[in-house]
Design a protein around this motif. Sequence first.
Motif, mmCIF file in Angstrom:
data_model
loop_
_atom_site.group_PDB
_atom_site.id
_atom_site.type_symbol
_atom_site.label_atom_id
_atom_site.label_comp_id
_atom_site.label_asym_id
_atom_site.label_seq_id
_atom_site.Cartn_x
_atom_site.Cartn_y
_atom_site.Cartn_z
ATOM 1 N N GLU A 191 -27.232 -23.614 37.413
ATOM 2 C CA GLU A 191 -25.808 -23.816 37.658
ATOM 3 C C GLU A 191 -25.562 -24.666 38.904
ATOM 4 O O GLU A 191 -24.613 -25.439 38.959
ATOM 5 C CB GLU A 191 -25.108 -22.454 37.789
ATOM 6 C CG GLU A 191 -24.914 -21.813 36.432
ATOM 7 C CD GLU A 191 -24.410 -20.373 36.503
ATOM 8 O OE1 GLU A 191 -24.395 -19.737 35.440
ATOM 9 O OE2 GLU A 191 -24.065 -19.897 37.614
ATOM 10 N N GLU A 192 -26.435 -24.504 39.887
ATOM 11 C CA GLU A 192 -26.286 -25.339 41.091
ATOM 12 C C GLU A 192 -26.535 -26.810 40.752
ATOM 13 O O GLU A 192 -25.849 -27.700 41.268
ATOM 14 C CB GLU A 192 -27.266 -24.881 42.187
ATOM 15 C CG GLU A 192 -26.988 -23.505 42.766
ATOM 16 C CD GLU A 192 -25.849 -23.491 43.781
ATOM 17 O OE1 GLU A 192 -25.356 -24.553 44.157
ATOM 18 O OE2 GLU A 192 -25.451 -22.374 44.192
ATOM 19 N N GLN A 215 -31.543 -6.974 37.663
ATOM 20 C CA GLN A 215 -30.471 -7.789 38.249
ATOM 21 C C GLN A 215 -31.106 -8.893 39.078
ATOM 22 O O GLN A 215 -32.224 -8.747 39.568
ATOM 23 C CB GLN A 215 -29.537 -6.920 39.111
ATOM 24 C CG GLN A 215 -30.198 -6.310 40.331
ATOM 25 C CD GLN A 215 -29.284 -5.352 41.098
ATOM 26 O OE1 GLN A 215 -28.627 -4.502 40.505
ATOM 27 N NE2 GLN A 215 -29.254 -5.492 42.414
ATOM 28 N N ASP A 216 -30.361 -9.959 39.209
ATOM 29 C CA ASP A 216 -30.863 -11.128 39.920
ATOM 30 C C ASP A 216 -30.183 -11.163 41.287
ATOM 31 O O ASP A 216 -29.007 -11.517 41.406
ATOM 32 C CB ASP A 216 -30.523 -12.375 39.093
ATOM 33 C CG ASP A 216 -31.207 -13.617 39.631
ATOM 34 O OD1 ASP A 216 -31.447 -13.675 40.852
ATOM 35 O OD2 ASP A 216 -31.473 -14.535 38.839
ATOM 36 N N ASN A 217 -30.917 -10.773 42.308
ATOM 37 C CA ASN A 217 -30.307 -10.618 43.628
ATOM 38 C C ASN A 217 -30.055 -11.937 44.349
ATOM 39 O O ASN A 217 -29.569 -11.925 45.476
ATOM 40 C CB ASN A 217 -31.163 -9.705 44.505
ATOM 41 C CG ASN A 217 -30.832 -8.241 44.276
ATOM 42 O OD1 ASN A 217 -30.105 -7.916 43.357
ATOM 43 N ND2 ASN A 217 -31.368 -7.371 45.105
ATOM 44 N N PRO A 232 -35.855 -17.623 28.367
ATOM 45 C CA PRO A 232 -35.089 -16.376 28.236
ATOM 46 C C PRO A 232 -34.385 -15.977 29.536
ATOM 47 O O PRO A 232 -34.912 -16.211 30.626
ATOM 48 C CB PRO A 232 -36.151 -15.329 27.879
ATOM 49 C CG PRO A 232 -37.375 -16.072 27.514
ATOM 50 C CD PRO A 232 -37.286 -17.446 28.070
ATOM 51 N N ILE A 233 -33.218 -15.388 29.376
ATOM 52 C CA ILE A 233 -32.434 -14.940 30.530
ATOM 53 C C ILE A 233 -32.790 -13.493 30.891
ATOM 54 O O ILE A 233 -32.509 -13.019 31.982
ATOM 55 C CB ILE A 233 -30.921 -15.078 30.201
ATOM 56 C CG1 ILE A 233 -30.063 -15.075 31.462
ATOM 57 C CG2 ILE A 233 -30.444 -14.014 29.241
ATOM 58 C CD1 ILE A 233 -28.623 -15.498 31.229
ATOM 59 N N LEU A 269 -34.708 -14.672 35.064
ATOM 60 C CA LEU A 269 -33.377 -14.044 35.053
ATOM 61 C C LEU A 269 -32.258 -15.085 34.949
ATOM 62 O O LEU A 269 -32.325 -15.951 34.095
ATOM 63 C CB LEU A 269 -33.200 -13.088 36.236
ATOM 64 C CG LEU A 269 -34.264 -11.962 36.294
ATOM 65 C CD1 LEU A 269 -34.026 -11.049 37.490
ATOM 66 C CD2 LEU A 269 -34.300 -11.162 35.006
ATOM 67 N N ASP A 270 -31.275 -15.039 35.828
ATOM 68 C CA ASP A 270 -30.049 -15.811 35.601
ATOM 69 C C ASP A 270 -30.224 -17.318 35.840
ATOM 70 O O ASP A 270 -31.132 -17.725 36.566
ATOM 71 C CB ASP A 270 -28.944 -15.288 36.533
ATOM 72 C CG ASP A 270 -28.518 -13.889 36.145
ATOM 73 O OD1 ASP A 270 -28.828 -13.488 35.010
ATOM 74 O OD2 ASP A 270 -27.904 -13.197 36.971
ATOM 75 N N PRO A 271 -29.312 -18.110 35.261
ATOM 76 C CA PRO A 271 -29.383 -19.568 35.491
ATOM 77 C C PRO A 271 -28.830 -19.931 36.866
ATOM 78 O O PRO A 271 -27.840 -20.656 36.969
ATOM 79 C CB PRO A 271 -28.521 -20.138 34.354
ATOM 80 C CG PRO A 271 -27.560 -19.057 34.033
ATOM 81 C CD PRO A 271 -28.235 -17.748 34.318
#
Length: 602
Positions: free
Chosen positions: A288-289, A114-116, A304-305, A282-284
């Motif tokens: 996204e910001e 998970q991306d904290n 890769p995510i 991990l996540d974008p």
Amino acid sequence: MKQLLSGNEAIALGAYHAGVRVGAAYPGTPSTEIMESLAQFSEIYTEWSTNEKVAMEVALGASYAGVRAMASMKHVGLNVASDPFMAAATTGVDGGLVIVECDDPGEHSSQGEQDNRHYARMAKVPMLEPTDSQEAYELMDWAFRISEEFDTPVLVRSTTRLSHCKTVVNVDRERLSELKKPQFKASPAKYVMVPSNARVRRSAMEERILKLREYVNDFPLNEIIMNDTKIGIISSGVGYQYAREVFKDASHLKLVTVYPFPDRLIREFSEKVERILVIEELDPFIEEEVQRLGIPVTGKEFIPIIGELNPEIIENRAIEAGLLPEKTTTNPHPKAPAASLPPRPPLLCAGCPHMAAEYSFRKLGLAERDDTGDQNEEKFDKNRIIVTGDIGCYTLGVYAPLFALDTTACMGASIGQALGLEKAGVKDKIIAVIGDSTFFHSGITALIDVIYNQGTTTVIIMDNGTTAMTGHQGHPGTGISATQRQVTQVDLESLVRGIGIDDVSVVGAFDLKEINSAVKNSVQSEKPSVVIVRGACPTHIRIKSTPYQVDTEKCTGCHMCLRLGCPAMRITGDTVAIDTESCTGCSVCAQICPVKCIQVVS
Ligand SMILES: Cc1ncc(C[n+]2csc(CCOP(=O)(O)OP(=O)(O)O)c2C)c(N)n1
């Protein structure tokens, strides 16, 4: 002075020099060494807390007393601690409060990925992410100062690679000479979160994040490095190191304040380059910001995510996406040697005290398995047992040949899951298996639930007297503190009896007969029961009795002994051999052997 430090050691030293006074943690890879390093400084109070929630609360309490405090944990530990963490975000702090959490991209040693960074956004608190040990060291000082200036807990994020890699650190500070004296200033409006107060604090959180948004634009450790202006790369953490290595000629923006986002700085950078790429594990999150600012950006279309990044992955993906030219030379990034080795599942160690108990489940009627460990539908057994598992070394019993567990979700889940299966009406007998550290961490509350709600679960507590999986840290049942001192030991048996379990037995971990009969009795009992399987971890307390050997004349080659999965045993020709170096002399294989051909080395 220059020192070679891992990210975790640098975080601890940085916190020490920043004047931290209280440090609390629960072990978990990749964060464990932070507390182990901090505990070396005797003028600081450090503790292994029972779990991450308690660690967070201890640190928060210390912060309310006006001193600098920190809690450290692995990424999923923040899930456990999320309630007091959100409360800390609401009340704010007095003394600086820093929470160091370590993500594990690639799940090297975790039950989930998970991306904290999302926690920072959810709690509206700042998050800092170092790119090497030097920055990890320096950022701790910044983190405490930001915490005090903006009345907020500060999250510091590390990842496995950063936590465990060693880089040179220029240690240019000493411990602050003037530390704030502990003094609690009563302020119910700030510290008592009844709804009327919490509503006021909620507005304070919004004001705070607006101020922080401005602040991070000028944060000195965010850095723009201008080169070729065709491509501008925004990255953070180890992603920055990889980005610099792969895109040597490009311009870079190194982001240390991952939340809140330095919008002016990003705009400034994007105006200087033709195209923006984001490289992040991990996540974008950053991507996204950037998108939110209306700036065109490329990121997860080529990166890769899932899982951990490395320069090779980034380079290959960038070539595929046409962002880099085809390689003209052989790949400069060495392949991990592990790639060419045959895969080996993780195993219990020779002489592991979990082995015999997990072996006994099969006798009690574990469902027949196929090669993958899944239930073999053709051999459905009406009288089987279900084993709900937990997290610790005993989880490795899920692999062949033991196939001993049916579930493992998160720490402490085994007992609640067993009760849930029972209350759902499952007719099979159910056993919950949990380690001693995990039982104290979060198993105890579920056992209280079993008692209260009249469950009949059998709970097996695998008491090896340590937190083995993460490297033998103390826990309440060991009576050994984070600083290796002898402290109060919580007696497991009395604790279990104290919450109302009458049917408690304690058995030796290497006595198969005793285990079989205790577990069998418990499973048949209509009351909730606990079997404590007690035996020391041989990698913690060096136990070495006379090893065993196979009498090859007598051995029939039935391979029953191999069903234990003991790594000291191997097949040789028609028989089995025991590696006397790794055999601890636990004798469990000898107890299994139907022809008694395994005997002590004479
Ligand atoms: C929420 C959370 N915190 C920490 C960890 C890291 N961790 C995995 S197993 C474990 C405890 C293992 O100790 P114990 O239950 O006594 O079993 P043992 O390994 O000694 O057999 C810890 C701390 C985790 N996986 N999840």
